[in-house]
Scaffold this active site. Structure first.
Site, mmCIF file in Angstrom:
data_model
loop_
_atom_site.group_PDB
_atom_site.id
_atom_site.type_symbol
_atom_site.label_atom_id
_atom_site.label_comp_id
_atom_site.label_asym_id
_atom_site.label_seq_id
_atom_site.Cartn_x
_atom_site.Cartn_y
_atom_site.Cartn_z
ATOM 1 N N PHE A 227 0.878 -1.185 0.000
ATOM 2 C CA PHE A 227 0.000 0.000 0.000
ATOM 3 C C PHE A 227 0.916 1.236 0.000
ATOM 4 O O PHE A 227 0.832 2.114 0.853
ATOM 5 C CB PHE A 227 -0.931 0.035 1.228
ATOM 6 C CG PHE A 227 -1.829 -1.168 1.377
ATOM 7 C CD1 PHE A 227 -3.013 -1.279 0.657
ATOM 8 C CD2 PHE A 227 -1.498 -2.193 2.250
ATOM 9 C CE1 PHE A 227 -3.843 -2.387 0.808
ATOM 10 C CE2 PHE A 227 -2.320 -3.307 2.414
ATOM 11 C CZ PHE A 227 -3.496 -3.399 1.690
ATOM 12 N N ASP A 248 1.077 -1.267 -4.933
ATOM 13 C CA ASP A 248 -0.118 -0.431 -4.806
ATOM 14 C C ASP A 248 -1.040 -0.739 -5.978
ATOM 15 O O ASP A 248 -0.584 -1.174 -7.045
ATOM 16 C CB ASP A 248 0.239 1.064 -4.795
ATOM 17 C CG ASP A 248 -0.824 1.924 -4.121
ATOM 18 O OD1 ASP A 248 -0.649 2.287 -2.944
ATOM 19 O OD2 ASP A 248 -1.858 2.217 -4.775
ATOM 20 N N SER A 249 -2.343 -0.478 -5.787
ATOM 21 C CA SER A 249 -3.281 -0.724 -6.885
ATOM 22 C C SER A 249 -3.388 0.490 -7.808
ATOM 23 O O SER A 249 -3.999 0.407 -8.865
ATOM 24 C CB SER A 249 -4.667 -1.072 -6.325
ATOM 25 O OG SER A 249 -5.081 -0.043 -5.458
ATOM 26 N N CYS A 335 -4.977 3.833 9.800
ATOM 27 C CA CYS A 335 -5.394 5.237 9.884
ATOM 28 C C CYS A 335 -6.893 5.308 10.192
ATOM 29 O O CYS A 335 -7.557 6.286 9.869
ATOM 30 C CB CYS A 335 -5.049 5.988 8.595
ATOM 31 S SG CYS A 335 -5.706 5.232 7.115
#
Ligand code: SAH
Length: 392
Positions: A227, A248-249, A335
């Site tokens: 990520f 990451d996408s 988060c």
């Protein structure tokens, strides 16, 4: 100017007197007066006996019906008010960082509820999260001009939270122009951010200290940044002498990371794809890393998602663990505001156990100091990180 009054139910004034910046719907005496107010109008906050307590803004659409701007009666919410608060916010940051790249205003933490400002040198990215702050924007803008005088101001009013306030989403450059990626410096690394289309304001300043924590351990190590967004963790790890693999996408985020790698004269490996699938694939390929870090998006968006969110963190930790060399390290961040540190640590440790590994905690971390917590809004910082040493 006399403001419409908002009266607190009997017994509900203690929290406000102690500094609580939020007033919930059930704490307010219902009145026909309030029902007529447009979302975000200023109100004078009073006790049930009519004693004045302060000034806030009211929005019947939000369950946080009133946010306190000043806990002092009859405070004028004008240019001077905003200029003073902005100077205070600036003063706090002046002592923190050598370069002007940071979160300048962190909402209630800087006594400006509903307002986020990220500073990229001469460029400010502003996010107005509430109807109250949106109504005050023209006055606030004047104060920003006086105190900061930036060359460029971008309004990133494209956060989902605005819908709960009855606001539309949009992105506007209200001063200057933005025609390329914006450079920023953090921990002696040069990064690039897309302040118009990138996620949130284009950069996640909150992870600054955690990135430094990982970079400090990265020399000569294989680091995988799951990520990764635009390489917040991976680039400093590479610059510190490690090898960095980013997952990451978002093709946009990875493309920006590659460009920033060039600026820092380091090379990185980028893998675009779903992080869960990529972690499984890497494990199948027998690829191991000395440091695995995973900083997923918020899995717990509201209280009702806590259980499913915790399963998400458990899964991340379980799949990430399979990539950690014996005696290697794992860092996982959350988060999610609604996830408590205890529950988050538990979920991560459950994931480690389900991966058939054992670990102990080396460090527990939170957001950088330019994201101050409001003292009355719980001890739970929204950003939590846990660094583990795997025992075998
Ligand atoms: N670590 C980053 C911030 C991560 S934000 C930093 O230091 O700046 C979360 C990131 O997860 C975003 O970049 C988003 O594109 C990515 N993401 C979200 N869901 C994903 C998924 N299923 N697989 C891979 N990446 C994902």
């Amino acid at each position: 100017m006399t403001l419409p009054s908002l009266r607190l139910n009997k017994g509900c004034e203690t929290a406000m007197r102690r500094g609580m910046p939020w007033i919930m719907t059930h704490e307010i005496v219902p009145s026909s007066n309030l029902a007529l107010l447009a979302p975000g109008e200023l109100v004078s906050i009073e006790t049930v006996r009519g004693e004045l307590l302060g000034v806030g803004y009211y929005n019947a659409l939000s369950h946080i019906a009133c946010r306190v701007l000043a806990a002092k009666p009859n405070t004028a919410i004008d240019h001077a008010f905003f200029a003073t608060r902005l100077r205070e916010a600036l003063h706090k940051r002046d002592t923190l960082y050598p370069d002007p790249y940071y979160r300048l205003v962190h909402s209630e933490g800087d006594n400006l509820p509903g307002l986020l400002i990220d500073r990229f040198g001469e460029l400010l990215v502003v996010q107005l999260g509430t109807a109250g702050m949106e109504r005050l924007w023209p006055v606030l803008l004047g104060a920003i001009e006086e105190v900061i005088s930036p060359t460029t101001i971008v309004l990133r009013n494209d956060t989902g939270a605005r819908e709960r306030e009855g606001l539309v989403q949009n992105v506007q450059v209200v001063k200057g122009s933005v025609d390329a990626l914006v450079k920023l410096r953090e921990n002696n690394v040069t990064y690039l951010a897309d302040v118009l289309k990138g996620q949130k304001t284009g950069w996640f300043f909150d992870q600054r200290d955690n990135r430094a924590l990982i970079a400090a351990r990265a020399k000569g190590k294989r680091v995988v940044d799951i990520f990764s967004h635009s390489g917040g963790f991976g680039l400093p790890a590479a610059k510190a002498g490690g090898t960095a693999t980013l997952v990451d996408s978002s093709a946009l985020a990875l493309d920006i990371a590659q460009q920033a790698a060039g600026l820092n004269e380091v090379s990185i490996e980028c893998i675009k794809g779903d992080a869960f699938a990529v972690m499984e694939q890497l494990a199948k390929q027998g690829r191991y890393f000395d440091i695995v870090l995973a900083d997923p998006p918020a899995f717990v968006k509201s209280r009702k998602d806590i259980a499913s969110g915790m399963k998400g963190y458990e899964k991340v930790a379980r799949l990430a663990c399979a990539l950690v060399e014996p005696l290697g390290e794992l860092f996982v961040a959350s988060c999610s505001h609604h996830a408590s540190r205890g529950a988050f640590n538990q979920a991560v440790m459950d994931g480690v156990r389900k991966a058939g590994r054992k670990a102990h905690i080396i460090a527990q971390t939170s957001a950088a100091a330019d994201h101050p917590n409001h003292p009355m809004l719980g001890q739970n910082t929204y950003l939590k990180g846990v660094l583990l040493k795997l025992d075998d």
